[in-house]
Design a protein around this motif. Structure first.
Motif, PDB file in Angstrom:
ATOM      1  N   VAL A  25       0.591  -1.132   0.092  1.00 42.66           N
ATOM      2  CA  VAL A  25       0.244   0.358  -0.146  1.00 42.66           C
ATOM      3  C   VAL A  25       1.206   1.805  -0.469  1.00 42.66           C
ATOM      4  N   SER A  26       0.361   2.287   0.059  1.00 39.73           N
ATOM      5  CA  SER A  26       1.227   3.611  -0.053  1.00 39.73           C
ATOM      6  C   SER A  26       1.207   4.090   1.438  1.00 39.73           C
ATOM      7  N   VAL A  27       2.498   5.326   1.312  1.00 42.29           N
ATOM      8  CA  VAL A  27       2.266   5.229   2.648  1.00 42.29           C
ATOM      9  C   VAL A  27       1.722   6.212   3.548  1.00 42.29           C
ATOM     10  N   PRO A  28       0.287   6.856   2.955  1.00 42.59           N
ATOM     11  CA  PRO A  28      -0.669   7.834   3.549  1.00 42.59           C
ATOM     12  C   PRO A  28      -1.663   6.806   3.994  1.00 42.59           C
ATOM     13  N   THR A  29      -1.284   5.732   3.703  1.00 40.69           N
ATOM     14  CA  THR A  29      -2.576   4.651   3.986  1.00 40.69           C
ATOM     15  C   THR A  29      -2.058   4.044   5.298  1.00 40.69           C
ATOM     16  N   VAL A  30      -0.856   3.524   5.285  1.00 41.82           N
ATOM     17  CA  VAL A  30      -0.756   3.460   6.632  1.00 41.82           C
ATOM     18  C   VAL A  30      -0.501   4.480   7.435  1.00 41.82           C
ATOM     19  N   SER A  31      -0.265   6.111   7.156  1.00 43.36           N
ATOM     20  CA  SER A  31      -0.688   6.893   7.830  1.00 43.36           C
ATOM     21  C   SER A  31      -1.829   6.296   8.756  1.00 43.36           C
ATOM     22  N   LYS A  32      -2.709   6.720   7.993  1.00 38.24           N
ATOM     23  CA  LYS A  32      -4.050   6.428   7.978  1.00 38.24           C
ATOM     24  C   LYS A  32      -4.605   5.478   8.806  1.00 38.24           C
ATOM     25  N   VAL A  33      -4.114   4.110   8.637  1.00 30.65           N
ATOM     26  CA  VAL A  33      -4.799   2.741   9.183  1.00 30.65           C
ATOM     27  C   VAL A  33      -3.866   3.220  11.032  1.00 30.65           C
ATOM     28  N   ASN A  35      -2.903   5.630  12.406  1.00 34.49           N
ATOM     29  CA  ASN A  35      -4.458   7.470  13.050  1.00 34.49           C
ATOM     30  C   ASN A  35      -5.511   6.818  13.337  1.00 34.49           C
ATOM     31  N   GLY A  36      -5.729   5.908  12.915  1.00 32.95           N
ATOM     32  CA  GLY A  36      -7.482   4.946  13.197  1.00 32.95           C
ATOM     33  C   GLY A  36      -8.798   5.760  11.971  1.00 32.95           C
ATOM     34  N   ARG A  37      -7.767   6.671  11.249  1.00 29.81           N
ATOM     35  CA  ARG A  37      -8.967   6.411   9.663  1.00 29.81           C
ATOM     36  C   ARG A  37      -9.755   5.538   9.234  1.00 29.81           C
ATOM     37  N   PRO A  38     -11.038   6.115   9.492  1.00 32.20           N
ATOM     38  CA  PRO A  38     -11.960   4.719   8.847  1.00 32.20           C
ATOM     39  C   PRO A  38     -12.122   4.477   7.641  1.00 32.20           C
ATOM     40  N   ASP A  39     -11.148   5.617   6.896  1.00 33.17           N
ATOM     41  CA  ASP A  39     -11.738   5.641   5.361  1.00 33.17           C
ATOM     42  C   ASP A  39     -10.191   4.854   4.732  1.00 33.17           C
ATOM     43  N   VAL A  40     -10.860   3.290   4.964  1.00 40.10           N
ATOM     44  CA  VAL A  40      -9.453   2.750   4.266  1.00 40.10           C
ATOM     45  C   VAL A  40     -10.072   0.429   4.580  1.00 40.10           C
ATOM     46  N   ALA A  41      -9.842   0.741   4.054  1.00 35.01           N
ATOM     47  CA  ALA A  41     -11.049  -0.850   3.121  1.00 35.01           C
ATOM     48  C   ALA A  41     -10.185  -2.157   4.226  1.00 35.01           C
ATOM     49  N   ALA A  42     -11.476  -2.737   4.673  1.00 34.74           N
ATOM     50  CA  ALA A  42     -11.410  -4.399   6.627  1.00 34.74           C
ATOM     51  C   ALA A  42      -9.746  -4.923   6.078  1.00 34.74           C
ATOM     52  N   SER A  43      -9.704  -5.227   4.813  1.00 36.33           N
ATOM     53  CA  SER A  43      -8.663  -6.179   4.496  1.00 36.33           C
ATOM     54  C   SER A  43      -7.377  -5.489   3.959  1.00 36.33           C
ATOM     55  N   THR A  44      -7.573  -3.915   2.959  1.00 34.96           N
ATOM     56  CA  THR A  44      -5.914  -2.785   3.552  1.00 34.96           C
ATOM     57  C   THR A  44      -6.105  -2.820   4.278  1.00 34.96           C
ATOM     58  N   ARG A  45      -7.023  -2.438   5.883  1.00 35.16           N
ATOM     59  CA  ARG A  45      -6.644  -2.266   7.016  1.00 35.16           C
ATOM     60  C   ARG A  45      -6.293  -3.791   8.032  1.00 35.16           C
ATOM     61  N   ALA A  46      -6.263  -4.953   7.584  1.00 38.42           N
ATOM     62  CA  ALA A  46      -5.673  -6.155   7.804  1.00 38.42           C
ATOM     63  C   ALA A  46      -4.577  -6.189   7.776  1.00 38.42           C
ATOM     64  N   ARG A  47      -3.963  -6.662   6.685  1.00 42.40           N
ATOM     65  CA  ARG A  47      -2.331  -6.272   5.665  1.00 42.40           C
ATOM     66  C   ARG A  47      -1.621  -5.235   6.042  1.00 42.40           C
ATOM     67  N   VAL A  48      -2.261  -4.013   7.010  1.00 42.83           N
ATOM     68  CA  VAL A  48      -1.401  -3.003   7.043  1.00 42.83           C
ATOM     69  C   VAL A  48      -0.746  -3.678   8.767  1.00 42.83           C
ATOM     70  N   GLU A  49      -2.314  -4.259   9.485  1.00 43.80           N
ATOM     71  CA  GLU A  49      -1.522  -4.168  10.877  1.00 43.80           C
ATOM     72  C   GLU A  49      -1.064  -5.353  11.370  1.00 43.80           C
ATOM     73  N   ALA A  50      -1.240  -6.317   9.927  1.00 44.69           N
ATOM     74  CA  ALA A  50      -0.769  -7.339  10.231  1.00 44.69           C
ATOM     75  C   ALA A  50       1.364  -7.508   9.591  1.00 44.69           C
ATOM     76  N   ALA A  51       1.384  -6.483   9.135  1.00 45.10           N
ATOM     77  CA  ALA A  51       2.839  -6.211   8.933  1.00 45.10           C
ATOM     78  C   ALA A  51       3.190  -5.363   9.969  1.00 45.10           C
ATOM     79  N   LEU A  52       2.601  -3.952  10.451  1.00 48.26           N
ATOM     80  CA  LEU A  52       2.872  -3.659  11.758  1.00 48.26           C
ATOM     81  C   LEU A  52       3.243  -4.479  12.809  1.00 48.26           C
ATOM     82  N   ALA A  53       2.602  -5.789  13.342  1.00 54.14           N
ATOM     83  CA  ALA A  53       3.074  -6.512  13.883  1.00 54.14           C
ATOM     84  C   ALA A  53       4.405  -7.426  13.579  1.00 54.14           C
TER      85      ALA A  53
END
Length: 345
Positions: A25-33, A35-53
């Motif tokens: 994903v893009s860097v802004p998308t990671v920032s949105k996740v 910061n708890g922004r709601p405008d991110v698809a659930a599947s995208t959010r899950a991938r970002v959270e997995a990478a963060l973990a």
């Protein structure tokens, strides 16, 4: 190609760019996740959270956080004078520090829903205080990746290693309450604790059992009850216990509110407190001095517990390491007029 389960692939100093590349994903998308922004698809959010973990990412803690300075205070249930004492203890520390407090009620649950956590991430508080509740491992990781510290007060279950926790000496409280009744000659002593899945409730029962064992008094399983820490639980169990032909001569209630329910049940059955029934509560809420008769109880330092937790979470927010991860404050027997010597004892 390495997998996200391969620790060898973890970057020693992961950046948002590292997370973005791994999640595709893009860097802004990671920032949105983050910061708890709601405008991110659930599947995208899950991938970002997995990478963060996977990379054990942790945002740098800002020395001068932007926006309002807030603490989130989360109750498993916010509906009693007990909770008010906790709130006052938090405010006594947070107020002078010019930190606002956001209250949440989990409706009796001991784990928050993910929607609550998403809202919290959007607020970006200085820290979180969880009262008789905890987080799932994945939720803990989400707070850690955002550098949002949390402290648990009166943990519902056994706290995981490394989680800062503030409680009180519940086993000693149960021991002191039961010893007091034994010292007055009572042997048939019932206990109405809180829910069986709550650690402090089980600890108080363990103290009760130990006191009976000390004098060789048997523990009757029929006299060991689990209530809900509220008046209704004490009332219902009180009625059931006191209608028995072999009713107890004393009841140790695992909260002051349950003790009030027991006293009402006794009065409805024509029993006098303490002449016919001795009652001990737990917490020493302000109202216990004013009921009739004034309640013998175990003082649990609720305001001090809350204040200690607040100082601890603010210290963690400043990047300091606590000296102790687990703090248990002392309890104390307060003798008033709801207990008396067993007649003919």
């Amino acid at each position: 190609m390495s997998s996200m389960d391969d620790d060898a692939s973890v970057s020693p100093t992961p950046t948002i760019a590292t997370i973005a590349a791994e999640a595709g994903v893009s860097v802004p998308t990671v920032s949105k996740v983050l910061n708890g922004r709601p405008d991110v698809a659930a599947s995208t959010r899950a991938r970002v959270e997995a990478a963060l973990a996977h990379h054990r990412y942790q945002r740098r803690r800002s020395r001068t956080p932007s926006g309002p300075r807030l603490l989130d205070l989360v109750f498993h249930e916010l509906d009693s004078a007990w909770a008010v004492e906790i709130i006052k203890g938090v405010e006594q520390v947070a107020g002078p520090a010019r930190v606002g407090v956001v209250l949440s009620d989990l409706g009796g649950a001991h784990r928050p829903r993910q929607e609550w956590l998403d809202d919290l991430l959007a607020r970006r508080p200085l820290g979180v205080i969880l009262v008789m509740s905890d987080l799932e491992p994945a939720q803990r990781r989400q707070l850690e990746s955002r550098a949002i510290p949390f402290v648990v007060v009166d943990t519902a279950g056994e706290p995981p290693a490394g989680i800062p926790t503030v409680g009180s000496q519940n086993w000693n409280g149960g021991l002191a309450a039961t010893r007091h009744l034994l010292g007055l000659g009572h042997r048939r002593i019932a206990v109405i604790a809180g829910p069986s899945d709550v650690l402090c409730s089980r600890a108080r029962i363990d103290g009760y059992r130990t006191a009976l064992d000390e004098v060789g008094a048997p523990v009757d399983p029929e006299l060991v009850r689990h209530g809900d820490f509220f008046v209704q639980g004490g009332y219902q169990h009180g009625l059931d216990l006191l209608k028995r032909p072999d009713r107890p001569t004393a009841i140790f209630a695992g909260s002051d509110l349950q003790a009030l329910g027991v006293i009402r049940a006794a009065r409805e059955l024509g029993l006098r407190v303490p002449e016919d029934l001795s009652v001990v509560g737990y917490d020493d809420l302000p109202l216990t001095e004013w009921i009739g008769p004034p309640l013998t109880t175990i003082r649990q330092p609720l305001r001090e517990m809350a204040g200690t937790a607040t100082r601890m979470v603010l210290s963690l927010a400043r990047g300091e390491t606590p000296t102790n991860q687990r703090i248990d404050l002392a309890t104390e027997l307060i003798v008033r007029e709801s207990t008396s010597r067993l007649r003919d004892a």
